[in-house]
Every structure is written in structure tokens, then in C-alpha cells.
Design a protein around this motif. Structure first.
Motif, mmCIF file in Angstrom:
data_model
loop_
_atom_site.group_PDB
_atom_site.id
_atom_site.type_symbol
_atom_site.label_atom_id
_atom_site.label_comp_id
_atom_site.label_asym_id
_atom_site.label_seq_id
_atom_site.Cartn_x
_atom_site.Cartn_y
_atom_site.Cartn_z
ATOM 1 N N VAL A 165 0.838 -1.197 0.000
ATOM 2 C CA VAL A 165 0.000 0.000 0.000
ATOM 3 C C VAL A 165 0.880 1.257 0.000
ATOM 4 O O VAL A 165 1.859 1.323 0.715
ATOM 5 N N GLU A 166 0.513 2.233 -0.834
ATOM 6 C CA GLU A 166 1.265 3.493 -0.903
ATOM 7 C C GLU A 166 0.339 4.674 -0.629
ATOM 8 O O GLU A 166 -0.886 4.508 -0.598
ATOM 9 N N ALA A 167 0.940 5.853 -0.489
ATOM 10 C CA ALA A 167 0.149 7.038 -0.117
ATOM 11 C C ALA A 167 -1.018 7.284 -1.065
ATOM 12 O O ALA A 167 -2.131 7.585 -0.642
ATOM 13 N N GLN A 168 -0.749 7.149 -2.347
ATOM 14 C CA GLN A 168 -1.802 7.417 -3.324
ATOM 15 C C GLN A 168 -2.906 6.357 -3.273
ATOM 16 O O GLN A 168 -4.069 6.668 -3.512
ATOM 17 N N THR A 169 -2.495 5.114 -2.961
ATOM 18 C CA THR A 169 -3.492 4.057 -2.793
ATOM 19 C C THR A 169 -4.469 4.500 -1.717
ATOM 20 O O THR A 169 -5.683 4.401 -1.875
ATOM 21 N N LEU A 170 -3.904 4.972 -0.614
ATOM 22 C CA LEU A 170 -4.719 5.372 0.525
ATOM 23 C C LEU A 170 -5.672 6.494 0.167
ATOM 24 O O LEU A 170 -6.876 6.412 0.401
#
Ligand code: GDP
Ligand code: MG
Length: 603
Positions: free
Chosen positions: A111-116
């Protein structure tokens, strides 16, 4: 198509996690394209620049027919959303047009920032979210770890996540079944007055402006007279259709369906994302909620390196604007850089995309001045003018400091996601940029940090720093949270006592000295030596806050000197006219244009 056989979904992912590849696979699996047509790769990213940057700039949607294991044939509308924060509002409208989403997470990256950021938006739209763990073919894939991460970080049940490899074509059938079985069909009333959302629009040289719509209630028919409720305009619909991904013309779009219309509209500026399209004769009682007018938030000057390219630049900007109503431009002149344009963008990435397209597609050589945010200035009355509030887009237009009562600047809330070992320097970076820490949590060796930051500090090389400090591992996302008063001042840069307009900027008083020092030190390296000493200063009002001096050159090297003898200088100037090393004179100092460019590049 009956509502129960329609599924509208989008794919959300952090950049490079495989959204486009998966989309292509779904199109292939449902027969929208042949394997041969697919070999061009990434059908949905049809602009060259998008392919290279891996960013899908314009949302596009594709209709797929899928015969499921229950024997029914479904209409799947796959909506591709722009992948970056600068297009947050467009993303939110695309999401509002769907009932569900595939959450694609790279099995090796997690999971990455943009996913979140994207998944939270999707949750806000009450989407049914189907996790797809992609790239399971990679040796570094850790699907179980990523499942746990999805549950822990996002709070989504990942027990029946689909394991897939979009590249190798693994798990594609499972993805299609999950769409049909888990994502709910749309709701809508065929008998109610027409209500459709304008999701996106773009300019097509053959069709004119093409509008992507999601019908909520009623039916959108070819030949109908429709009204755009926010814009207040009426149009005759001359085409209705969908993309498969090739264009297919239809007679109508019913409730729950996604497709496109054309209506002899010449400019995308006439179409506003989020607007409600209704029947002109039998209008809906009220518009859809959530309409928002997008406004540029980051401004900078764009100047042609060669003054002769000014008209070409104007034409090129006009052409780009045909397809992107969210950026603005107006002429600007600068003593240092000549004639150019002051341009407004939705964010830094948007700026970079436009700048790159101008250079690549229109073959323009450009200088970009330091990006600036929009400041709200409250001015007291003066002899000639009343008290007023103005929006400042350009530091060069700073009003008389004596009239400024207060200045407000835009703030953002940033989410940063980074492996533990890089946390220290990143916290310091946020702190140095006047950040206010809101939250810090750890999940499996990674930290999630939330900071409030002035946008002004972020447009100034924040992202590059973040990336280099974390060896590329940090991911970053933000949204605006309004404006706040700040102790802001205009800092001028003087070369041999003369201010250089293109280098002036608005800074916080507390960070002015550090920024000023950085700038004069860089200029000292960039400006060639002359026969005399050259002071380089950073100043606020009349007060010098940083200073460097370029020492004078010894006589015997005059021959190599820029400011040297007349014939040599003339020859040089002639050569410069042909392109390269342009010079500008400041207090009799010749500064190669590269020096400005380099100084601006570094902020
Ligand atoms: P997007 O930015 O989310 O649209 O990602 P793309 O679909 O453009 O994919 C980014 C990169 O990952 C490309 O080089 C793809 O070829 C690669 N990729 C996508 N899916 C897979 C996969 O399942 N396995 C592997 N090994 N690579 C993949
Ligand atoms: Mg993509």
C-alpha cells in the motif's frame, strides 16, 4: 440494458501498480480488442506523454460485454481515472459515477500514499471495493503480507482479494467474476426527468468536444435538447455512444449507463466537470450535489528562450487549452526574460505536464519561473484607493508593503508514507517547511505521517527532496484545506545592485534568510566573472539579508571574458541569437540565460 445487468466500476491504484495493464487485460478478455491491437500496449493511455510518464491524464471509459458464469451477459463500464492528486476533483467525479472499484495493489510494493488517498475517496462514495493484488508473478511478490497490509492500514477485508498478474494474464477471469458478483448494479429511475453527470470532456479534432456522462435518471437521447444546469447553456445532442474502446454510436443511454455525447461544442471550457445535464423541456427539479468549479492554485511564468517563439508559444498554449480548461494563461513581460505568459495550474504535476508537452509536442524551448501559489492580500486604503482584498498570482505584482494589512496563503494536508529508516530526515524537512504534525503511525516497518503544510513550501522543491531523502521510497499525497494568515514578505534578488524580477519570490519571514542564502550562493556559481566585483544580494524591502560577491577577473584572461572586448561580444551575441547562450544585462553584468534557468530550477 436493465439496471441489474450493469456494473460501473473504476480502478484505483498507486502509480505503476498496474492499473492500465489490468484495464487492457479486461478489454482483451472480453473481446474489445484483439491480441494484435493490444501489442501497442496501454490502450487507455493514448497520449504519448501519458505512456512515458505512466499517468492517465484524461479519464476515459470503456464498455465491455461479459458473459458471466451465471449465463447472463453484463454491461461493464470501466472508468479510468486520472492518477494524480492535481486532478483530485476529476477523480472524485469519476468515482461518483461508479458503484464500485478494483483496488489494485502491487504485490511487491504494498500500500502506498496514493493508494490510501484514492481508496478513502472510494469509500466515501460508498463503493464496493474489490482488492486485486497484482504482479504476483514477480519473485519479490508477497501477497499475504500485502493482504494483511490492506486489512491493517485500510481496514478492508482482503480475505477474498483476487491474486492476479495483469502482465502475465493470471487471475483475469476471477477479476471479471468478482466485478459481477460483488459490485452492486446502479440505481436509477427511467421515468424521472433526465439527470446525467458530466464526468469529463476533451477535444477531438473530428468530433469536437466529447463529453463523458453517467446517466442517473431518465434517458439521454440523440437529437434531444439538453440543458447544462451549472453553465446555464442548452445544446442539441448530435451523437450518443460508448467506447469499446473503439467508438460505437448508440441511440440512447439509459439510467445507470455511462457513455459519451457530442453537441457541436467547440471548447472544453464550455463544459464543466460535475455539471448536471438535464432535459431542456422537462428539467430535473435540482442539480446533482457536489458541483465545484476548479481553480488554478499554482502559477508560474513561461517564457520562450528565443524571443521569436513568443507567437508560437501563444498558439501552442491555445491549442493545449482546447483540451484542458483547468489551466489559464495571460501575457506577462519580464525585464530578465522578455515576453511570455503567466500560467495557472491545478498543481505542480499539472505544471510539469503542460511544460513538457509544450517542449515535446510543440518543440518549444522554455524558461519557467519559480512556481508561486495564490496569496490573498488585505490592503488598507491609500490616498488614491480604497481598502481592498486582492489575489496575487505573481510576486512581481506585489503591492506597496505599507498598504498590506495581512496576507493569507493556501495550506494543504499532506499524507506521507515512508519506510522507517528515512523517517527522521523527512520529519525534519516537514518541520523546516513550517509543517504542523497531525499524525504519525507505523504499519509493518513503514510510517504514515500526516502534516499540515503551507502550499508555498511544497511548490518549492519539496517533492524532489522527499524523493531523494527516501531513495524514492516515500510517497506523497495532499489536498487543500483553505487559507491561513502568514508572516510573508517579498524577497528580491539584486545583481550589482539591480533587482532581477524573474527571481523575486514571496517567502515566509522565518525562512527568508535560508532561501535567500541558497539563491545568492547558487548565483555566485552560475554567473561568470567580470572585470569588476559583482555583489549578489537577497533583500527584503531595503534590507539585505544575504550577500555573496563574485570577485573580479584578472586582466590576462580578458579574451575569455563574456563582458570583454566589443567585437568578441558582438560575435557572441550573434551566436546567441541563433539559440543557445542568451545573455541579459543587469547593472552592466551579463548573465547567461542558463544561469536564470539553473537558479530557477533549483528553486
Ligand atoms: P499504472 O501506472 O497503475 O497504470 O501501471 P501500468 O499498468 O502502467 O504498469 C506499470 C508497470 O508495471 C509497467 O511496466 C507494467 O508492464 C508493469 N506491470 C503491470 N502489471 C504487472 C504484473 O502483473 N506483473 C509485472 N511483473 N509487471 C506488471
Ligand atoms: Mg496508467
Amino acid at each position: 440494458t436493465p439496471l441489474k445487468l450493469i456494473r460501473n466500476f473504476s480502478i484505483i491504484a498507486h502509480i505503476d501498480h498496474g492499473k492500465s495493464t489490468l484495464a487492457d487485460r479486461l478489454i482483451l478478455a472480453t473481446g474489445g480488442l484483439s491480441e494484435r491491437e493490444m501489442t501497442h500496449g496501454q490502450v487507455l493511455d493514448n497520449m504519448e506523454i501519458e505512456q512515458e510518464r505512466g499517468i492517465t491524464i484524461k479519464a476515459q471509459t470503456v464498455r465491455l460485454n461479459y458473459t458471466a458464469s451465471d449465463g447472463e451477459t453484463y454491461e461493464l463500464n470501466l472508468m479510468d481515472t486520472p492518477g494524480h492528486v492535481d486532478f483530485a476533483y476529476e477523480v472524485s467525479r469519476s468515482l461518483a459515477a461508479c458503484e464500485g472499484a478494483l483496488l489494485v495493489v502491487d504485490a511487491a510494493q504494498g500500500v502506498e500514499a496514493q493508494t490510501l488517498a484514492n481508496v478513502y475517496q472510494s469509500i466515501e462514495h460508498d463503493h464496493e471495493i474489490v482488492p486485486v493484488i497484482n504482479k504476483i508473478d514477480l519473485p519479490a511478490a508477497e501477497p499475504d503480507k500485502v493482504k494483511a497490509e490492506i486489512e491493517e492500514v485500510i481496514g478492508l477485508d482482503a480475505s477474498d482479494a483476487v491474486l492476479a498478474s495483469a502482465k502475465a494474464g493470471i487471475g483475469i477471469g476471477e477479476v471479471l467474476e468478482a466485478i459481477v458478483q460483488r459490485i452492486p448494479p446502479p440505481k436509477g429511475d427511467a421515468d424521472a426527468p433526465l439527470k446525467a453527470m458530466l464526468v469529463d470532456s476533451w477535444y477531438d479534432p473530428y468530433l469536437g468536444v466529447v463529453i463523458l456522462v453517467r446517466v442517473i435518471d431518465g434517458t439521454l437521447r440523440k437529437g434531444a435538447q439538453v440543458k447544462f444546469m451549472a453553465a446555464g447553456t442548452t445544446h442539441l445532442i448530435d451523437r450518443v455512444g460508448c467506447f469499446r474502446p473503439k467508438i460505437e454510436q448508440l441511440n440512447e443511454l439509459g439510467p445507470g449507463e455511462i457513455g459519451f455525447i457530442t453537441a457541436q461544442i467547440k471548447e472544453v471550457a464550455q463544459t464543466r466537470v460535475g455539471d448536471t445535464i438535464t432535459d431542456a423541456r422537462r428539467p430535473a427539479a435540482e442539480a446533482l450535489p457536489g458541483f465545484k468549479e476548479v481553480q488554478p492554485v499554482v502559477f508560474c511564468g513561461l517564457f520562450p528562450t528565443d524571443a521569436a517563439d513568443f507567437e508560437k508559444l501563444r498558439e501552442s498554449l491555445g491549442k493545449l487549452r482546447l483540451n484542458d480548461a483547468s489551466f489559464s494563461f495571460e501575457t506577462e513581460s519580464s525585464a530578465a526574460l522578455g515576453f511570455g505568459f503567466r500560467c495557472g495550474f491545478l498543481g505542480l504535476l499539472h505544471l510539469e505536464i503542460i511544460q513538457e508537452r509544450l517542449m515535446r509536442e510543440y518543440d518549444l524551448d522554455l524558461i519557467t519561473t519559480a512556481p508561486s501559489v495564490v496569496y490573498t492580500m488585505h490592503l488598507s486604503h491609500s490616498k488614491n484607493e480604497d481598502a481592498q482584498t486582492i489575489e496575487l498570482h505573481n510576486p512581481a505584482d506585489m503591492p506597496d508593503p505599507n498598504r498590506i494589512e495581512s496576507i493569507e496563503e493556501p495550506w494543504i494536508e499532506a499524507t506521507i508514507y515512508v519506510p522507517d529508516e528515512y523517517l527522521g530526515p523527512i520529519l525534519k524537512l516537514c518541520q523546516d517547511r513550517r509543517g504542523i504534525q497531525k499524525n504519525l503511525t507505523y504499519v509493518g516497518g513503514r510510517a504514515q505521517i500526516t502534516y499540515e503544510l503551507p502550499l508555498n513550501e511544497v511548490v518549492f522543491d519539496f517533492y524532489d527532496r522527499l524523493k531523494s531523502m527516501s531513495k524514492g521510497y516515500a510517497s506523497f499525497d495532499y489536498h487543500q484545506i483553505g487559507t491561513r494568515e502568514g508572516d510573508l514578505v517579498k524577497m528580491s534578488i539584486l545583481v550589482n545592485e539591480e533587482p532581477v524580477d524573474a527571481l523575486s519570490m514571496i517567502v515566509h519571514r522565518g525562512t527568508a534568510e535560508a532561501r535567500g542564502r541558497g539563491m545568492v550562493e547558487r548565483l555566485k556559481e552560475l554567473i561568470p566573472r567580470h572585470l569588476f566585483k559583482i555583489p549578489i544580494q537577497a533583500a527584503i524591502g531595503g534590507k539585505v539579508i544575504a550577500r555573496e560577491t563574485i570577485s573580479a577577473m584578472r586582466k590576462d584572461v580578458t579574451a575569455k571574458c563574456y563582458g570583454g572586448d566589443a567585437t568578441r561580444k558582438r560575435k557572441l551575441l550573434e551566436k546567441q541569437k541563433k539559440g543557445k547562450a542568451k545573455m541579459r544585462e543587469y547593472g552592466s553584468v551579463s548573465i547567461p540565460q542558463e544561469a536564470f534557468i539553473a537558479a530557477l530550477r533549483m528553486g
